[in-house]
Scaffold this motif. Structure first.
Motif, PDB file in Angstrom:
ATOM      1  N   VAL A 121       1.191  -1.357   0.286  1.00  0.00           N
ATOM      2  CA  VAL A 121      -0.370  -0.103  -0.403  1.00  0.00           C
ATOM      3  C   VAL A 121       0.832   1.034   0.317  1.00  0.00           C
ATOM      4  CG1 VAL A 121      -2.168   1.232   0.793  1.00  0.00           C
ATOM      5  CG2 VAL A 121      -1.734  -1.377   1.214  1.00  0.00           C
ATOM      6  N   GLU A 123       0.878   5.430  -1.161  1.00  0.00           N
ATOM      7  CA  GLU A 123       0.810   6.867  -0.780  1.00  0.00           C
ATOM      8  C   GLU A 123      -1.044   7.730  -1.788  1.00  0.00           C
ATOM      9  OE1 GLU A 123       2.650  11.273  -1.197  1.00  0.00           O
ATOM     10  OE2 GLU A 123       2.890  10.524   0.642  1.00  0.00           O
ATOM     11  N   VAL A 169      -3.435   4.812  -1.089  1.00  0.00           N
ATOM     12  CA  VAL A 169      -4.127   5.327  -0.616  1.00  0.00           C
ATOM     13  C   VAL A 169      -5.674   5.963  -0.990  1.00  0.00           C
ATOM     14  CG1 VAL A 169      -4.831   6.157   1.771  1.00  0.00           C
ATOM     15  CG2 VAL A 169      -2.520   5.017   1.783  1.00  0.00           C
ATOM     16  N   LEU A 206       3.786  -1.198   4.212  1.00  0.00           N
ATOM     17  CA  LEU A 206       2.630  -0.047   4.486  1.00  0.00           C
ATOM     18  C   LEU A 206       4.375   1.090   3.731  1.00  0.00           C
ATOM     19  CD1 LEU A 206       0.721   0.324   7.119  1.00  0.00           C
ATOM     20  CD2 LEU A 206      -0.092  -0.780   5.854  1.00  0.00           C
ATOM     21  N   PRO A 211       0.549   5.738   4.089  1.00  0.00           N
ATOM     22  CA  PRO A 211      -0.826   4.504   4.315  1.00  0.00           C
ATOM     23  C   PRO A 211      -0.192   4.253   5.688  1.00  0.00           C
ATOM     24  CG  PRO A 211       1.172   3.743   2.693  1.00  0.00           C
ATOM     25  CD  PRO A 211       1.645   5.345   3.167  1.00  0.00           C
ATOM     26  N   CYS A 212       0.891   4.599   6.499  1.00  0.00           N
ATOM     27  CA  CYS A 212       0.679   4.602   7.871  1.00  0.00           C
ATOM     28  C   CYS A 212       0.008   5.868   8.710  1.00  0.00           C
ATOM     29  CB  CYS A 212       1.819   5.295   8.123  1.00  0.00           C
ATOM     30  SG  CYS A 212       3.428   3.961   8.442  1.00  0.00           S
ATOM     31  N   LEU A 215      -4.109   3.646   7.918  1.00  0.00           N
ATOM     32  CA  LEU A 215      -4.223   2.167   8.890  1.00  0.00           C
ATOM     33  C   LEU A 215      -3.755   2.115  10.153  1.00  0.00           C
ATOM     34  CD1 LEU A 215      -4.130   1.919   5.374  1.00  0.00           C
ATOM     35  CD2 LEU A 215      -3.493  -0.494   5.673  1.00  0.00           C
ATOM     36  N   ALA A 236       1.627  -5.900   9.261  1.00  0.00           N
ATOM     37  CA  ALA A 236       1.617  -4.720   8.320  1.00  0.00           C
ATOM     38  C   ALA A 236       3.182  -4.433   8.564  1.00  0.00           C
ATOM     39  CB  ALA A 236       0.414  -4.057   8.490  1.00  0.00           C
ATOM     40  N   PRO A 238       5.132  -1.421   8.233  1.00  0.00           N
ATOM     41  CA  PRO A 238       6.375  -0.365   8.149  1.00  0.00           C
ATOM     42  C   PRO A 238       7.289  -0.257   7.269  1.00  0.00           C
ATOM     43  CG  PRO A 238       5.012  -0.152   9.676  1.00  0.00           C
ATOM     44  CD  PRO A 238       5.400  -1.238   9.292  1.00  0.00           C
TER      45      PRO A 238
END
Length: 272
Positions: A121, A123, A169, A206, A211-212, A215, A236, A238
């Protein structure tokens, strides 16, 4: 009066200023500070402020429901009704509540193998992604492909064990590649949640701060990276965005450590 385009002897154009701002956000700076300190002992007392505001509050009309909340609720309804990834893509592309779609050239839904165990995922689309209509196809996308190829994963792989599935996202490019706004993230989050539910990956990666924020409700990717978390009920990881790695090659060492952590998690059973 013309603005001085220099800062302490260095030229500061718009692109440089944006890069500096993004670097500060990646370092975890999330509050602006003024050039001069504020004497808070000289500020009005809270009781005085409350007293002055009280008459206005008594006569103020009730606020109507926020329009953004209505749009987010509509997005949740449309996303929830989608029974397949194809239906979800059609619903998200048809959603007219987000202004970004008016200025973007193409809708960027996803790329790679939807059956993949790993779902990345990012940006939002950049200039090249907006032109092509696929996520992560510019310089950052090329670096992403090389990074994951080093641990045996590819968006081109047919085998789900070796495949990648990639989305963002936001499916529309923000003007000037600016960071997505909170209201835009909130409106697209129901579509992203449903996207993950329908794809059913084992793990999420992520890529970067956005995304952080979306999510995990956290930011400061340089502090978050490499530490496993839970998003939408899934493990997940990061990681720093490939665009950051292009600007900061020394950070590739940490990114390699994150890739090895991901590879070990996959070998150990993924969602366990």
């Amino acid at each position: 009066m013309t603005a001085d385009p220099t800062y302490r002897g260095f030229a500061l154009d718009a692109e440089t200023a944006l890069a500096l701002l993004q670097w500060q956000a990646e370092m975890g700076a999330d509050e602006p500070c003024l050039d001069a300190a504020i004497d808070r002992y000289d500020l009005p007392d809270r009781a005085e402020i409350a007293s002055a505001a009280k008459p206005a509050a008594q006569t103020a009309a009730p606020k109507p429901r926020d329009e953004a909340e209505d749009l987010t609720a509509r997005a949740e309804t449309m996303a929830g009704a989608a029974a397949s990834l194809t239906a979800l893509a059609e619903a998200q592309e048809a959603f007219d509540g987000i202004e970004l779609r008016k200025g973007a050239r193409n809708f960027c839904f996803a790329d790679g193998n939807p059956a993949a165990r790993v779902m990345i995922v990012g940006e939002a689309p950049g200039e090249e992604e907006d032109r092509v209509g696929r996520p992560f196809v510019g310089r950052a996308g090329q670096l992403l492909d090389r990074m994951f190829d080093a641990i045996g994963l590819s968006r081109m792989a047919v085998d789900a064990e070796k495949a990648l599935y990639i989305t963002n996202v936001l499916p529309w490019r923000p003007p000037g590649n600016r960071r997505p706004e909170p209201a835009e993230i909130a409106m697209m989050l129901p579509f992203l949640r449903r996207h993950v539910e329908l794809a059913q990956p084992d793990l999420l990666v992520l890529m970067g701060n956005t995304p952080c924020i979306a999510l995990l409700n956290q930011q400061g990717i340089l502090k978050l990276r490499g530490t496993w978390a839970t998003a939408f009920g899934l493990p997940a990881l990061p990681m720093t965005h490939p665009a950051y790695l292009l600007r900061t090659p020394l950070a590739k060492r940490e990114a390699w450590a994150d890739l090895l952590s991901l590879s070990a998690r996959l070998e150990g059973g993924g969602a366990s």
